[in-house]
Design a protein around this motif. Structure first.
Motif, PDB file in Angstrom:
ATOM      1  N   ASP B  13      33.202  68.685  56.130  1.00  0.00           N
ATOM      2  CA  ASP B  13      33.885  67.812  55.754  1.00  0.00           C
ATOM      3  C   ASP B  13      34.150  67.009  54.534  1.00  0.00           C
ATOM      4  N   ALA B  14      35.552  67.265  54.530  1.00  0.00           N
ATOM      5  CA  ALA B  14      35.846  66.460  52.961  1.00  0.00           C
ATOM      6  C   ALA B  14      36.008  65.696  52.492  1.00  0.00           C
ATOM      7  N   LYS B  15      35.636  64.514  54.000  1.00  0.00           N
ATOM      8  CA  LYS B  15      34.738  63.008  53.615  1.00  0.00           C
ATOM      9  C   LYS B  15      34.302  63.045  52.576  1.00  0.00           C
ATOM     10  N   GLU B  16      32.989  64.160  52.575  1.00  0.00           N
ATOM     11  CA  GLU B  16      31.829  64.236  52.176  1.00  0.00           C
ATOM     12  C   GLU B  16      32.240  63.749  50.202  1.00  0.00           C
ATOM     13  N   LEU B  17      33.515  63.773  49.779  1.00  0.00           N
ATOM     14  CA  LEU B  17      34.105  63.569  49.069  1.00  0.00           C
ATOM     15  C   LEU B  17      34.396  62.162  48.557  1.00  0.00           C
ATOM     16  N   ARG B  18      34.288  61.355  49.745  1.00  0.00           N
ATOM     17  CA  ARG B  18      34.811  59.656  49.299  1.00  0.00           C
ATOM     18  C   ARG B  18      33.778  58.652  48.624  1.00  0.00           C
ATOM     19  N   GLY B  19      34.536  57.892  46.893  1.00  0.00           N
ATOM     20  CA  GLY B  19      33.061  57.677  47.191  1.00  0.00           C
ATOM     21  C   GLY B  19      33.109  58.158  45.646  1.00  0.00           C
ATOM     22  N   LYS B  20      33.551  59.706  45.236  1.00  0.00           N
ATOM     23  CA  LYS B  20      32.273  60.058  44.231  1.00  0.00           C
ATOM     24  C   LYS B  20      34.030  60.593  43.589  1.00  0.00           C
ATOM     25  N   THR B  21      33.198  61.084  41.998  1.00  0.00           N
ATOM     26  CA  THR B  21      33.869  61.641  41.503  1.00  0.00           C
ATOM     27  C   THR B  21      33.928  63.265  41.187  1.00  0.00           C
ATOM     28  N   ALA B  22      35.029  63.807  41.637  1.00  0.00           N
ATOM     29  CA  ALA B  22      34.545  65.092  41.629  1.00  0.00           C
ATOM     30  C   ALA B  22      35.401  66.185  39.882  1.00  0.00           C
ATOM     31  N   VAL B  23      34.766  67.065  39.875  1.00  0.00           N
ATOM     32  CA  VAL B  23      34.998  67.486  38.899  1.00  0.00           C
ATOM     33  C   VAL B  23      35.159  69.107  38.844  1.00  0.00           C
ATOM     34  N   VAL B  24      36.514  69.443  38.640  1.00  0.00           N
ATOM     35  CA  VAL B  24      36.753  70.291  38.977  1.00  0.00           C
ATOM     36  C   VAL B  24      36.204  71.663  37.948  1.00  0.00           C
ATOM     37  N   ILE B  25      35.836  72.620  37.820  1.00  0.00           N
ATOM     38  CA  ILE B  25      35.827  74.034  37.297  1.00  0.00           C
ATOM     39  C   ILE B  25      36.742  75.135  37.559  1.00  0.00           C
ATOM     40  N   ASP B  26      37.122  76.051  36.842  1.00  0.00           N
ATOM     41  CA  ASP B  26      37.610  76.928  36.913  1.00  0.00           C
ATOM     42  C   ASP B  26      37.899  77.497  35.944  1.00  0.00           C
ATOM     43  N   VAL B  27      36.780  78.327  34.878  1.00  0.00           N
ATOM     44  CA  VAL B  27      36.760  78.849  32.785  1.00  0.00           C
ATOM     45  C   VAL B  27      37.573  79.689  33.542  1.00  0.00           C
ATOM     46  N   LEU B  28      37.674  80.108  34.749  1.00  0.00           N
ATOM     47  CA  LEU B  28      38.902  81.897  33.993  1.00  0.00           C
ATOM     48  C   LEU B  28      39.830  81.768  35.076  1.00  0.00           C
ATOM     49  N   ARG B  29      40.926  81.161  35.255  1.00  0.00           N
ATOM     50  CA  ARG B  29      41.662  80.113  33.568  1.00  0.00           C
ATOM     51  C   ARG B  29      41.966  79.491  33.717  1.00  0.00           C
ATOM     52  N   ALA B  30      42.690  78.525  34.961  1.00  0.00           N
ATOM     53  CA  ALA B  30      42.848  77.886  35.552  1.00  0.00           C
ATOM     54  C   ALA B  30      42.866  76.047  35.094  1.00  0.00           C
ATOM     55  N   THR B 103      50.593  77.306  40.411  1.00  0.00           N
ATOM     56  CA  THR B 103      49.654  78.136  41.603  1.00  0.00           C
ATOM     57  C   THR B 103      48.814  78.922  41.419  1.00  0.00           C
ATOM     58  N   THR B 104      47.716  79.331  41.553  1.00  0.00           N
ATOM     59  CA  THR B 104      46.714  80.225  40.809  1.00  0.00           C
ATOM     60  C   THR B 104      45.868  80.243  42.566  1.00  0.00           C
ATOM     61  N   THR B 105      44.970  81.775  42.611  1.00  0.00           N
ATOM     62  CA  THR B 105      44.598  81.655  42.960  1.00  0.00           C
ATOM     63  C   THR B 105      43.503  81.016  43.807  1.00  0.00           C
ATOM     64  N   ASN B 106      42.879  80.662  42.551  1.00  0.00           N
ATOM     65  CA  ASN B 106      41.383  79.748  42.864  1.00  0.00           C
ATOM     66  C   ASN B 106      41.441  78.474  41.854  1.00  0.00           C
ATOM     67  N   GLY B 107      41.980  78.765  41.117  1.00  0.00           N
ATOM     68  CA  GLY B 107      41.503  76.819  40.907  1.00  0.00           C
ATOM     69  C   GLY B 107      42.309  75.669  41.490  1.00  0.00           C
ATOM     70  N   ALA B 108      43.496  76.356  41.697  1.00  0.00           N
ATOM     71  CA  ALA B 108      44.603  75.453  41.985  1.00  0.00           C
ATOM     72  C   ALA B 108      44.226  75.078  43.427  1.00  0.00           C
ATOM     73  N   GLN B 109      43.936  75.733  43.990  1.00  0.00           N
ATOM     74  CA  GLN B 109      43.055  75.810  44.945  1.00  0.00           C
ATOM     75  C   GLN B 109      41.891  75.029  45.609  1.00  0.00           C
ATOM     76  N   SER B 110      41.047  74.481  44.697  1.00  0.00           N
ATOM     77  CA  SER B 110      39.940  73.625  45.151  1.00  0.00           C
ATOM     78  C   SER B 110      40.148  72.310  44.768  1.00  0.00           C
ATOM     79  N   LEU B 111      42.057  72.488  42.916  1.00  0.00           N
ATOM     80  CA  LEU B 111      42.366  71.109  43.333  1.00  0.00           C
ATOM     81  C   LEU B 111      42.700  70.071  44.165  1.00  0.00           C
ATOM     82  N   VAL B 112      43.642  71.060  45.112  1.00  0.00           N
ATOM     83  CA  VAL B 112      44.151  70.721  46.200  1.00  0.00           C
ATOM     84  C   VAL B 112      43.054  70.613  47.406  1.00  0.00           C
TER      85      VAL B 112
END
Lengths: 247, 247
Positions: B13-30, B103-112
């Motif tokens: 449930d995307a609502k789990e993120l409310r009130g939090k800081t999300a830190v998005v990581i995609d080292v290779l490479r996004a 737009t990338t396979t993984n990193g851009a997806q998790s940012l969205v």
């Protein structure tokens, strides 16, 4: 033989499972409960994703043979159901020769999600070594699927995956391991070999203990007390009688 | 302050993120690429999930200001795009003062996928320590989101998560850690502190090296060469000029 492990039951594409053996783990508690129920004589377990699917299936099946509705939400029995998700509820006098329809928050969901695999095995600490022997014997590529907790990593499932891989490697050291499998083995190195202690300290164990399921947590950490492997075919999970030979 | 880590960008449930800081990581490479592009003067990076979304957005924005289309599928530049997803393509002479649609396979997806979080920070090894300092300063609960690889665990992202948590604990030892964070720290203990060596041995690094991106793999394992943290607001990722103070 390649071995991979999903840390939560998420797939970019369910077709990734074709040609593979999927091994579904939900130590706390769905797969532990399924293994227990079948070893106590249940005829079959049918996993369904939602309560809404469970009721009409129950009404249909009960016309033909004895059926029990089982499952939990937030660790507790679902209103109107016969059984919750505690393995201790699935004693022989309750379940023998019966069909069990099971819906749980995580394990039943991942069982439904792996439907595209060529073969689906049910695993927990209770039967881990026999699962490993079965996998080596059948020789297919392996996708171990940890049910986790609401799409979230759970340590106990990944630890169990690490233990199964460790047992596979003892028989077949040439297996190719993915990054996630390497990590599961690292977890085993850190938290094994006392599985009961490790399981009791996991996040979901804390929730279960707070809801009076301490005995479940102890039981779920027991290793290799059963020497057979439930198999799911057309969404019906059964034990073959000649299980030690074929599965 | 609670710290949690998602090993793949799946949420019940995307609502789990409310009130939090999300830190998005995609080292290779996004995320490595986004951090590099902004430090080389790009005005903003706009992540989009699909190529089909990228084109109309490009046609709209280019009427008003200079825009570049960037991204990859199967590690390679998308036909008709200006740039791929290699950080070395995002030099100052190419990207300064420009908007980049990525737009990338993984990193851009998790940012969205993390759009429901109260605050979204972009992290990689390049800026890991400053990310940790920022998180401790703002004090919210933290959800570190590893982009993984097509809904599959990737060791390099979780190792980076472990390193960020390690840096947080040096400043704020009382932080509460989830099972997944404990595991990320275990990974750091096993594979750190030589991040470049660890990254170069990961599954996705092997794919990149086979596609002539060896230099990318080396660069993506460099730690703390930037001292700022890109922030995503309304799906626009920017660097604040007073970044060291506010982010």
């Amino acid at each position: 033989m390649k071995i991979d492990c999903r840390l939560v039951p998420a797939f970019a594409d369910a077709k990734e499972l074709r040609g593979k053996t999927a091994v579904v783990i939900d130590v706390l508690r769905a797969t532990t409960t399924i293994i227990t129920a079948l070893n106590n004589g249940a005829r079959q377990v049918i996993p369904v994703a939602t309560v809404a699917e469970a009721w009409p299936l129950y009404n249909e099946l009960k016309e033909h043979s004895p059926v029990l509705l089982a499952g939990e939400r937030d660790t507790k029995i679902i209103p109107g159901f016969h059984l919750g998700n505690s393995p201790f509820e699935f004693q022989r006098e309750t379940v023998a020769d019966k069909t069990i329809i099971l819906t749980t928050t995580n394990g039943a969901q991942s069982l439904v999600r792996v439907a595209e695999a060529d073969e689906i095995l049910i695993a927990a600490f209770l039967n881990a070594r026999t699962v490993a022997q079965t996998l080596v014997r059948n020789g297919r590529d392996i996708e171990i699927v940890c049910s986790g907790s609401e799409m979230h990593f759970s340590l106990e499932d990944t630890l169990c995956a690490g233990y199964i891989v460790h047992e596979i490697l003892a028989l077949f050291p040439e297996a190719e391991l993915s990054d996630s499998v390497r990590m599961a083995l690292l977890l085993l190195k850190e938290y094994g070999p006392d599985m009961q202690k490790a399981v009791s300290r996991c996040e979901h164990a804390t929730v279960l203990i707070a809801n009076d399921f301490s005995a479940d947590v102890v039981y779920c950490g027991m290793t290799n007390i059963f020497h057979n492997v439930p198999v799911s075919r057309q969404n019906s999970i059964t034990l073959n009688n000649n299980n030690n030979n074929n599965y």
